[in-house]
Design a protein around this motif. Sequence first.
Motif, PDB file in Angstrom:
ATOM      1  N   TYR A   1       0.815  -1.217   0.000  1.00 49.69           N
ATOM      2  CA  TYR A   1       0.000   0.000   0.000  1.00 49.69           C
ATOM      3  C   TYR A   1       0.848   1.265   0.000  1.00 49.69           C
ATOM      4  CZ  TYR A   1      -4.463  -2.114  -0.339  1.00 49.69           C
ATOM      5  OH  TYR A   1      -5.538  -2.774  -0.849  1.00 49.69           O
ATOM      6  N   LEU A   2       2.006   1.180   0.629  1.00 50.90           N
ATOM      7  CA  LEU A   2       2.927   2.313   0.555  1.00 50.90           C
ATOM      8  C   LEU A   2       3.249   2.614  -0.908  1.00 50.90           C
ATOM      9  CD1 LEU A   2       4.698   4.177   2.284  1.00 50.90           C
ATOM     10  CD2 LEU A   2       6.490   2.474   2.151  1.00 50.90           C
ATOM     11  N   GLU A   3       3.563   1.587  -1.647  1.00 49.60           N
ATOM     12  CA  GLU A   3       3.943   1.791  -3.045  1.00 49.60           C
ATOM     13  C   GLU A   3       2.740   2.129  -3.917  1.00 49.60           C
ATOM     14  OE1 GLU A   3       6.876   2.324  -4.208  1.00 49.60           O
ATOM     15  OE2 GLU A   3       7.790   1.970  -2.259  1.00 49.60           O
ATOM     16  N   VAL A   4       1.560   1.640  -3.542  1.00 52.11           N
ATOM     17  CA  VAL A   4       0.357   2.050  -4.275  1.00 52.11           C
ATOM     18  C   VAL A   4       0.166   3.559  -4.133  1.00 52.11           C
ATOM     19  CG1 VAL A   4      -2.176   1.964  -4.267  1.00 52.11           C
ATOM     20  CG2 VAL A   4      -0.864  -0.157  -4.181  1.00 52.11           C
TER      21      VAL A   4
ATOM     22  N   ALA B   1      14.130  -4.439   2.535  1.00 50.16           N
ATOM     23  CA  ALA B   1      14.361  -3.772   1.257  1.00 50.16           C
ATOM     24  C   ALA B   1      13.926  -4.633   0.068  1.00 50.16           C
ATOM     25  CB  ALA B   1      15.823  -3.384   1.129  1.00 50.16           C
ATOM     26  N   GLN B   2      14.154  -5.934   0.168  1.00 47.87           N
ATOM     27  CA  GLN B   2      13.791  -6.798  -0.959  1.00 47.87           C
ATOM     28  C   GLN B   2      12.288  -6.870  -1.140  1.00 47.87           C
ATOM     29  OE1 GLN B   2      15.570 -10.618  -0.536  1.00 47.87           O
ATOM     30  NE2 GLN B   2      17.461  -9.958  -1.529  1.00 47.87           N
ATOM     31  N   GLU B   3      11.600  -7.009  -0.021  1.00 46.90           N
ATOM     32  CA  GLU B   3      10.140  -7.046  -0.067  1.00 46.90           C
ATOM     33  C   GLU B   3       9.606  -5.730  -0.643  1.00 46.90           C
ATOM     34  OE1 GLU B   3       8.226  -9.847   1.448  1.00 46.90           O
ATOM     35  OE2 GLU B   3      10.207 -10.501   0.820  1.00 46.90           O
ATOM     36  N   LEU B   4      10.253  -4.648  -0.228  1.00 51.85           N
ATOM     37  CA  LEU B   4       9.842  -3.334  -0.699  1.00 51.85           C
ATOM     38  C   LEU B   4       9.953  -3.257  -2.221  1.00 51.85           C
ATOM     39  CD1 LEU B   4       9.073  -0.364  -0.177  1.00 51.85           C
ATOM     40  CD2 LEU B   4      11.495   0.113   0.116  1.00 51.85           C
ATOM     41  N   ALA B   5      11.059  -3.736  -2.732  1.00 52.86           N
ATOM     42  CA  ALA B   5      11.265  -3.686  -4.178  1.00 52.86           C
ATOM     43  C   ALA B   5      10.182  -4.505  -4.892  1.00 52.86           C
ATOM     44  CB  ALA B   5      12.656  -4.203  -4.533  1.00 52.86           C
ATOM     45  N   ARG B   6       9.861  -5.668  -4.322  1.00 53.57           N
ATOM     46  CA  ARG B   6       8.828  -6.505  -4.936  1.00 53.57           C
ATOM     47  C   ARG B   6       7.459  -5.841  -4.863  1.00 53.57           C
ATOM     48  NH1 ARG B   6       7.718 -11.745  -4.369  1.00 53.57           N
ATOM     49  NH2 ARG B   6       7.166 -11.485  -2.198  1.00 53.57           N
ATOM     50  N   ALA B   7       7.182  -5.252  -3.717  1.00 52.03           N
ATOM     51  CA  ALA B   7       5.892  -4.579  -3.547  1.00 52.03           C
ATOM     52  C   ALA B   7       5.762  -3.445  -4.555  1.00 52.03           C
ATOM     53  CB  ALA B   7       5.769  -4.039  -2.124  1.00 52.03           C
ATOM     54  N   ARG B   8       6.878  -2.792  -4.804  1.00 54.38           N
ATOM     55  CA  ARG B   8       6.881  -1.683  -5.739  1.00 54.38           C
ATOM     56  C   ARG B   8       6.553  -2.163  -7.145  1.00 54.38           C
ATOM     57  NH1 ARG B   8       8.978   3.344  -5.860  1.00 54.38           N
ATOM     58  NH2 ARG B   8       9.883   4.047  -7.809  1.00 54.38           N
ATOM     59  N   VAL B   9       7.182  -3.260  -7.539  1.00 53.72           N
ATOM     60  CA  VAL B   9       6.924  -3.808  -8.867  1.00 53.72           C
ATOM     61  C   VAL B   9       5.446  -4.198  -8.972  1.00 53.72           C
ATOM     62  CG1 VAL B   9       7.424  -5.728 -10.420  1.00 53.72           C
ATOM     63  CG2 VAL B   9       9.290  -4.568  -9.218  1.00 53.72           C
ATOM     64  N   ASP B  10       4.934  -4.877  -7.966  1.00 54.59           N
ATOM     65  CA  ASP B  10       3.520  -5.284  -7.961  1.00 54.59           C
ATOM     66  C   ASP B  10       2.600  -4.074  -8.089  1.00 54.59           C
ATOM     67  OD1 ASP B  10       3.880  -7.984  -7.758  1.00 54.59           O
ATOM     68  OD2 ASP B  10       3.576  -8.080  -5.580  1.00 54.59           O
TER      69      ASP B  10
ATOM     70  N   PHE C   1       3.169  -0.927  -8.956  1.00 54.27           N
ATOM     71  CA  PHE C   1       3.291  -0.129 -10.168  1.00 54.27           C
ATOM     72  C   PHE C   1       2.723  -0.874 -11.375  1.00 54.27           C
ATOM     73  CE2 PHE C   1       6.302   3.635  -9.447  1.00 54.27           C
ATOM     74  CZ  PHE C   1       5.920   3.752  -8.124  1.00 54.27           C
ATOM     75  N   ALA C   2       2.904  -2.199 -11.413  1.00 49.06           N
ATOM     76  CA  ALA C   2       2.374  -2.969 -12.537  1.00 49.06           C
ATOM     77  C   ALA C   2       0.847  -2.867 -12.553  1.00 49.06           C
ATOM     78  CB  ALA C   2       2.812  -4.426 -12.432  1.00 49.06           C
TER      79      ALA C   2
ATOM     80  N   PRO D   1      -5.011   2.029 -14.103  1.00 48.56           N
ATOM     81  CA  PRO D   1      -4.752   3.199 -13.260  1.00 48.56           C
ATOM     82  C   PRO D   1      -5.937   3.574 -12.364  1.00 48.56           C
ATOM     83  CG  PRO D   1      -4.360   3.705 -15.591  1.00 48.56           C
ATOM     84  CD  PRO D   1      -4.867   2.315 -15.535  1.00 48.56           C
ATOM     85  N   ASP D   2      -7.149   3.336 -12.815  1.00 45.00           N
ATOM     86  CA  ASP D   2      -8.288   3.726 -11.991  1.00 45.00           C
ATOM     87  C   ASP D   2      -8.801   2.579 -11.127  1.00 45.00           C
ATOM     88  OD1 ASP D   2      -8.295   6.375 -12.866  1.00 45.00           O
ATOM     89  OD2 ASP D   2      -9.204   5.734 -14.753  1.00 45.00           O
ATOM     90  N   LEU D   3      -8.083   1.471 -11.154  1.00 45.48           N
ATOM     91  CA  LEU D   3      -8.417   0.306 -10.325  1.00 45.48           C
ATOM     92  C   LEU D   3      -9.864  -0.132 -10.547  1.00 45.48           C
ATOM     93  CD1 LEU D   3      -6.569   1.602  -7.148  1.00 45.48           C
ATOM     94  CD2 LEU D   3      -5.771  -0.171  -8.698  1.00 45.48           C
TER      95      LEU D   3
END
Length: 712
Positions: free
Chosen positions: A222-225, A669-678, A680-681, A687-689
């Motif tokens: 959710y942070l990355e969302v 950090a690794q989980e963060l990177a994965r969450a970010r990819v998820d 952002f993808a 974009p409007d979910l």
Amino acid sequence: MFLRSLVSPLTAIRGIGPAVVPKLARLGIHTVAGLLCHYPRDWEDRSQKVPIKEFQRARVCTEITVIAHDWIGFGRMRTLKVHVEDESGRAVLLCFNRPWLEKQLLQGSRYRLWGRFYFKYGDIQSSAFETEPAVPGQVAGFGRILPVYPLSAGLTQAMLRRFTSRALEQYASALENELPDEIVERDNLFAKKAGIKAVHFPDSAEELEKAKKTLIYEELFYLEVMVGKRAIERRGGNVRNKEEGIRGGEGAGVVTESGVVNNVLQQRLLERLPFSLTPGQQGAVAEINGDMAHVPMAHVPMARLLQGDVGSGKTLVSFLAALRAVEDGGQAAIMAPTELLARQHAENAARLLEPLGLRIAFLTGNIKAAGRKELLRSLASGEIDIVVGTHALFSRDVAYKNLRLVVIDEQHRFGVTQRSLIMAKGDQPDLLMMSATPIPRTLALTVFGDMDVSVIRDLPPGRKPVKTHLAKESNEGKVYDFVRNELAAGRQAYFVYPLIEGGDEADPKDSSQLKAAVSMAERLADQVFPGCPLALVHSKLDEEKKRLTMDSFRSGEIKILVATSVVEVGVDVPNASCMVIEHAERFGLSALHQLRGRVGRGQDQSYCFLVYSDELTEDGKARLKVMLENSDGFVIAEEDLKLRGPGQIAGIEQSGYLNLGMANPIRDAQELARARVDAFAILESDPDLLLPEHRVIARVLEEAPPFGEVAL
Ligand code: ADP
Ligand code: MG
């Protein structure tokens, strides 16, 4: 129902009465959701047997028989000793202040025992232990993994365990997943209801790990969302999924100065400077010029964070950016958090940029009616090219003709709303935020995940690293002697204190022990440095007084400046060679680093003295050691993060942004990177979910937003 939607009052939980409500409130727990999100800080594994014999390996967790009681000491100091044994050996329980255990631990009976044991006077003994009768089927704390919660006065572990367990019974079954199902399945995570149960009361170590993994991933996702959504807004519907969100300024160091600068005004400023840009500054300017060279039709405003250690010359970079905006026919606004700093920038801007034919203005809340009116008029008509000021820059009555660039210095000092207010004064202006509180790389990716980052890693040449010394309070005389020598050699000094006046803190008993700026200013003037011009500056003085004091310190008229942390940001007086910080252990690492950065700005050797109280905590010791051993602000910030945890790093706690309960962007950090990819993808494809599988995300953001207002 989402977890954060459980806003029922705590009294809805069986067993919680009005009396404990204020106690829970002290822990920040106000609702059922608050209680369930009050995660354990640790867990005690009482599921595995650890016989007495193995006391050195782990906490003992075993079943014992009481062999005998005996007493040591006399009268009211009498202490009960209970001798016990299990199949592996014998031990002694020291019952300090618990004489009643005589009636509870009966000779010949069997109990479950849990505690940390040590070897002393020929016995394996413990004074911190828990017991319960070994009645089959009546296991309370034993045979399982127990949560250990952060507590406040009037609350015990047993109470919190009971409350949480009741809350889970009453509410957990209604909890919905917040992560999309595909992610839960892919990563073999818990459903939310199982995850939240297991984080409080796991059945096994494996379950606990899985629960942590689930909650951490959900937070980071959710942070990355949020970061991604913010990026979409800022970039007009286009999220750039770049793995490498951060480019170092030093990487662009190959650009030569003439190559960096591609317009007349910037060129002319550089020609006038008595020095060249450092490679880090060149890199940053090249990147900024790249961002600001907008292709018509595809307008993507710059959103760049410029990080650079104190003294790395960020101000000059921001002036070059401003020149770029002016050359393109626009205006630039440079905003600083304090009037002191804003004035300093305005004076520098006037000195450096007015000779190029630019019109500079200075705007703060203190500028009086007539002058202000004229100033606002010329801003609105475009006669002013660059305006420097405080938050007054976005007052309601301020209008710009064509605001093209917003520079925010010391960005972490401004709140979200303030940033958007100034941005709203232009039509999608470029944004350059500057920070001398270096945000570690790992964290920058999280917090400023949708911004580009330039880093100035070098300092202007010729700077000598500040020599740092630790001194006990009882040795302060030596520090004063040293400073006296420096003053005699014509240099200046800062003395910094944690408080303005003694007793101006919540706990008077505590603060009365502390030296404060006001009383120390008197003592330093009268007793320590008599005859030496000295002045006091702190936040309660009015701006005019502060300004006069700073001006005379800058001009060298005043030799000693006694201050609170108001001098922390931005103040630039190259002739000051000593920084004495008293009660240094009371300051955070980044504040210490900022304060130390006030000296070492000229050609001569400078010194920083961290004077600490004679009784220093372990934590305080660790922090001062970091200061002694490091001068790189980025390293210090990373250390700060390790010592204090991400929620508290300077500047970020104020933003209220990173209130992560479980996740730690450094560790994870690794989980963060994965969450970010998820994240952002998903945002890129939808974009409007609107897709059914993403509806849950939209609903969470709407009904139970994880981070409140996003501080970007
Ligand atoms: P900060 O990054 O902490 O805001 P400043 O912009 O206040 O740093 O710069 C610190 C000092 O360094 C100023 O006095 C400035 O004039 C000077 N300075 C900036 N760039 C250079 C450079 N390339 N070479 C020498 N001195 C510089
Ligand atoms: Mg600065």
